[in-house]
Design a protein around this motif. Structure first.
Motif, PDB file in Angstrom:
ATOM      1  N   UNK A 167       5.211  -8.295  -6.215  1.00 17.89           N
ATOM      2  CA  UNK A 167       4.436  -8.076  -4.992  1.00 17.89           C
ATOM      3  C   UNK A 167       5.014  -6.959  -4.130  1.00 17.89           C
ATOM      4  N   UNK A 168       6.335  -6.935  -3.975  1.00 16.71           N
ATOM      5  CA  UNK A 168       6.949  -5.928  -3.107  1.00 16.71           C
ATOM      6  C   UNK A 168       6.834  -4.540  -3.707  1.00 16.71           C
ATOM      7  N   UNK A 169       7.000  -4.426  -5.038  1.00 20.25           N
ATOM      8  CA  UNK A 169       6.816  -3.113  -5.665  1.00 20.25           C
ATOM      9  C   UNK A 169       5.389  -2.604  -5.457  1.00 20.25           C
ATOM     10  N   UNK A 170       4.416  -3.514  -5.548  1.00 20.53           N
ATOM     11  CA  UNK A 170       3.024  -3.112  -5.327  1.00 20.53           C
ATOM     12  C   UNK A 170       2.816  -2.636  -3.888  1.00 20.53           C
ATOM     13  N   UNK A 171       3.457  -3.345  -2.929  1.00 21.44           N
ATOM     14  CA  UNK A 171       3.356  -2.922  -1.528  1.00 21.44           C
ATOM     15  C   UNK A 171       3.961  -1.536  -1.315  1.00 21.44           C
ATOM     16  N   UNK A 172       5.105  -1.290  -1.960  1.00 22.21           N
ATOM     17  CA  UNK A 172       5.772   0.007  -1.818  1.00 22.21           C
ATOM     18  C   UNK A 172       4.900   1.113  -2.389  1.00 22.21           C
ATOM     19  N   UNK A 173       4.293   0.863  -3.569  1.00 22.50           N
ATOM     20  CA  UNK A 173       3.424   1.875  -4.171  1.00 22.50           C
ATOM     21  C   UNK A 173       2.230   2.167  -3.271  1.00 22.50           C
ATOM     22  N   UNK A 174       1.678   1.098  -2.669  1.00 24.62           N
ATOM     23  CA  UNK A 174       0.530   1.277  -1.781  1.00 24.62           C
ATOM     24  C   UNK A 174       0.921   2.144  -0.581  1.00 24.62           C
ATOM     25  N   UNK A 175       2.093   1.862  -0.002  1.00 21.97           N
ATOM     26  CA  UNK A 175       2.533   2.646   1.149  1.00 21.97           C
ATOM     27  C   UNK A 175       2.814   4.101   0.752  1.00 21.97           C
TER      28      UNK A 175
ATOM     29  N   UNK B  71      -3.383 -15.853   5.491  1.00 20.72           N
ATOM     30  CA  UNK B  71      -4.469 -14.905   5.256  1.00 20.72           C
ATOM     31  C   UNK B  71      -3.939 -13.469   5.228  1.00 20.72           C
ATOM     32  N   UNK B  72      -2.991 -13.184   6.131  1.00 22.22           N
ATOM     33  CA  UNK B  72      -2.405 -11.833   6.120  1.00 22.22           C
ATOM     34  C   UNK B  72      -1.593 -11.601   4.852  1.00 22.22           C
ATOM     35  N   UNK B  73      -0.850 -12.605   4.417  1.00 20.25           N
ATOM     36  CA  UNK B  73      -0.043 -12.481   3.207  1.00 20.25           C
ATOM     37  C   UNK B  73      -0.936 -12.338   1.970  1.00 20.25           C
ATOM     38  N   UNK B  74      -2.097 -12.996   2.000  1.00 21.82           N
ATOM     39  CA  UNK B  74      -3.075 -12.818   0.917  1.00 21.82           C
ATOM     40  C   UNK B  74      -3.538 -11.362   0.860  1.00 21.82           C
ATOM     41  N   UNK B  75      -3.848 -10.818   2.032  1.00 17.70           N
ATOM     42  CA  UNK B  75      -4.309  -9.442   2.097  1.00 17.70           C
ATOM     43  C   UNK B  75      -3.269  -8.445   1.623  1.00 17.70           C
ATOM     44  N   UNK B  76      -2.004  -8.774   1.822  1.00 18.24           N
ATOM     45  CA  UNK B  76      -0.912  -7.895   1.391  1.00 18.24           C
ATOM     46  C   UNK B  76      -0.541  -8.089  -0.080  1.00 18.24           C
ATOM     47  N   UNK B  77      -1.140  -9.116  -0.704  1.00 20.12           N
ATOM     48  CA  UNK B  77      -0.847  -9.364  -2.119  1.00 20.12           C
ATOM     49  C   UNK B  77       0.406 -10.159  -2.361  1.00 20.12           C
ATOM     50  N   UNK B  78       0.947 -10.801  -1.293  1.00 15.81           N
ATOM     51  CA  UNK B  78       2.155 -11.610  -1.459  1.00 15.81           C
ATOM     52  C   UNK B  78       1.834 -13.051  -1.845  1.00 15.81           C
ATOM     53  N   UNK B  79       0.582 -13.457  -1.647  1.00 16.59           N
ATOM     54  CA  UNK B  79       0.128 -14.790  -2.051  1.00 16.59           C
ATOM     55  C   UNK B  79      -1.083 -14.665  -2.966  1.00 16.59           C
TER      56      UNK B  79
END
Length: 333
Positions: free
Chosen positions: A86-94, A61-69
Motif C-alpha cells: 500500500x505505501x509503495x503504491x501511495x509513493x508512486x501516486x505522489x 473511508x479515507x484509508x479506503x480512498x488511499x488504498x490502505x484498506x
C-alpha cells in the motif's frame, strides 16, 4: 460531547513520513490499530484509538480512498492492505502527481515570461559590459542549462578562455549536450585548436566552417548571449537575450550552420599513417589554410604541399576533397 477542535487537530497531517503521502496523524493511528487488531471491528478500533465509532468510520473511508484498506466483501469486513504494497503504491501516486505538477509549472512559467515581456519588453535583453560582467553571465547561463548548449566559436573572445573551458567541461560531466561550430580562422591559432580538441575528447560535438556569422551561445534554445561591440580600448560588451522570437531565430541560425559544418575530432588511425600524417589530415579536415597548417606543423609551404600530394597518391585521391572522403571512410576524421 465530542471536542471538535481537538478532533480537527488530530486529523491534521502529521510531521511523520506518513504526512508526505497524505495520511493524517489520526488516520495513521487508526490504520496501525487495524493492523494490530484486524478482527475487533469499528467499535473496538474506536476504543483503542481513543475516538468515537463515527470518527473511526470516517477515517476508514479515507484509508479506503488511499488504498490502505480493502472494502468489505464476501470474505468479511474491512481489512488492512499489506503496508509494503500500500505505501509503495501511495509513493508512486505522489511521484506521478509531482511530475504532473512540474509539467504544469513549466507551462505556467512560459505564460509568466510571456506576460512579463508584454508588460515590459525591456526585460527581453540584458546588457553586460566588461570581462567580469560577461564572465558572470556566462557562468549563470551554463549553470542554468538543463539539456543542451550550442555555440559559435570565433574571435574576438569576450572573456578569458580558461574559465569558459572549465564551465564547458563541468557541463559535459553533468550529462548536458554541448555542440560547437568553430570558425576555421579561429583554429589557425594552435591554442584554440588544442582547446577544441580537448573539448571534443571530453564529449563536445564539434564541427567546423570556414567562418561563422558571430560569436554566440544558446542555452536550451531559450536563452542566448552574443556580442554587441568591442571597443578599441578593449572594453567588451555583450547582450543576454531571454526566451523570445529572437532566441528561436538564433537557434535556427545555429542549426543551419550545424548542418553545413564538417565534424571535427581526433581521428582514429588504423596504423597505416604516421602520427604526423594523421595530424596533417586532421588539420586539413578542419578547413585550415595551407599557410596556417604549415605554420602549425613547423614546415614550409613547399614541404606541406609535397606531403599532401603524397597522401593523395597513397589513398588514390585525385583531389583534396577526395582525400577527405578517403580519410573519412577509413575513420581518420
Amino acid at each position: 460531547m465530542v471536542n471538535t477542535a481537538h478532533d480537527q487537530a488530530r486529523q491534521t497531517p502529521a510531521t511523520s513520513p506518513w504526512g508526505v503521502v497524505g495520511v493524517s496523524a489520526f488516520d495513521e493511528r487508526v490504520y496501525r490499530t487495524i493492523l494490530q487488531q484486524p478482527d475487533i471491528g469499528a467499535g473496538g478500533w474506536a476504543l483503542l484509538a481513543g475516538a468515537s465509532p463515527a470518527q473511526v468510520r470516517e477515517s476508514c473511508n479515507r484509508l479506503l480512498g488511499l488504498g490502505l484498506l480493502q472494502a468489505p466483501d464476501s470474505m468479511g469486513g474491512l481489512r488492512a492492505v499489506d503496508p509494503r504494497v500500500a505505501i509503495r503504491a501511495l509513493i508512486r501516486r505522489r511521484e506521478t502527481e509531482s511530475e504532473l505538477l512540474a509539467s504544469t509549472a513549466e507551462e505556467m512559467a512560459t505564460a509568466y515570461e510571456a506576460g512579463l515581456l508584454r508588460e515590459e519588453p525591456s526585460r527581453l535583453v540584458e546588457v553586460a559590459s566588461g570581462e567580469g560582467a560577461i564572465a558572470a553571465r556566462l557562468e549563470e547561463l551554463y549553470a542554468r542549462a538543463e539539456y543542451e548548449v550550442c555555440l559559435f566559436d570565433t574571435p574576438p573572445y569576450l572573456a578569458p578562455p580558461a574559465p569558459q573551458v572549465d564551465l564547458q567541461a563541468d557541463l559535459l560531466r553533468r550529462g548536458i549536450v554541448s555542440r560547437g561550430v568553430y570558425a576555421a580562422t579561429a583554429l589557425e591559432d594552435p591554442k584554440v585548436l588544442a582547446r577544441a580538441w580537448t573539448m571534443a575528447e571530453l564529449g563536445e560535438q564539434a564541427r567546423v566552417l570556414p567562418s561563422v556569422p558571430l560569436k554566440l551561445l544558446v542555452v536550451d534554445g531559450c536563452r542566448a548571449m552574443l556580442p554587441l561591440t568591442a571597443s578599441e580600448a578593449g572594453g567588451y560588451c555583450a547582450v543576454v537575450v531571454w526566451h523570445s522570437a529572437v532566441t528561436e531565430a538564433l537557434q535556427k541560425l545555429f542549426e543551419l550552420a550545424w548542418q553545413q559544418a564538417t565534424p571535427l575530432g581526433r581521428p582514429v588511425g588504423d596504423g597505416e599513417l604516421t602520427a604526423g600524417e594523421l595530424t596533417l589530415i586532421r588539420l586539413l579536415s578542419a578547413g585550415m589554410k595551407d599557410e596556417a597548417v604549415a605554420r602549425h606543423l613547423g614546415v614550409s609551404l613547399r614541404t606541406l604541399r609535397r606531403r599532401v600530394s603524397e597522401l593523395q597518391e597513397r589513398l588514390g585521391a585525385a583531389s583534396r576533397f577526395q582525400l577527405g572522403v578517403r580519410a573519412a571512410q577509413r575513420g581518420w576524421v
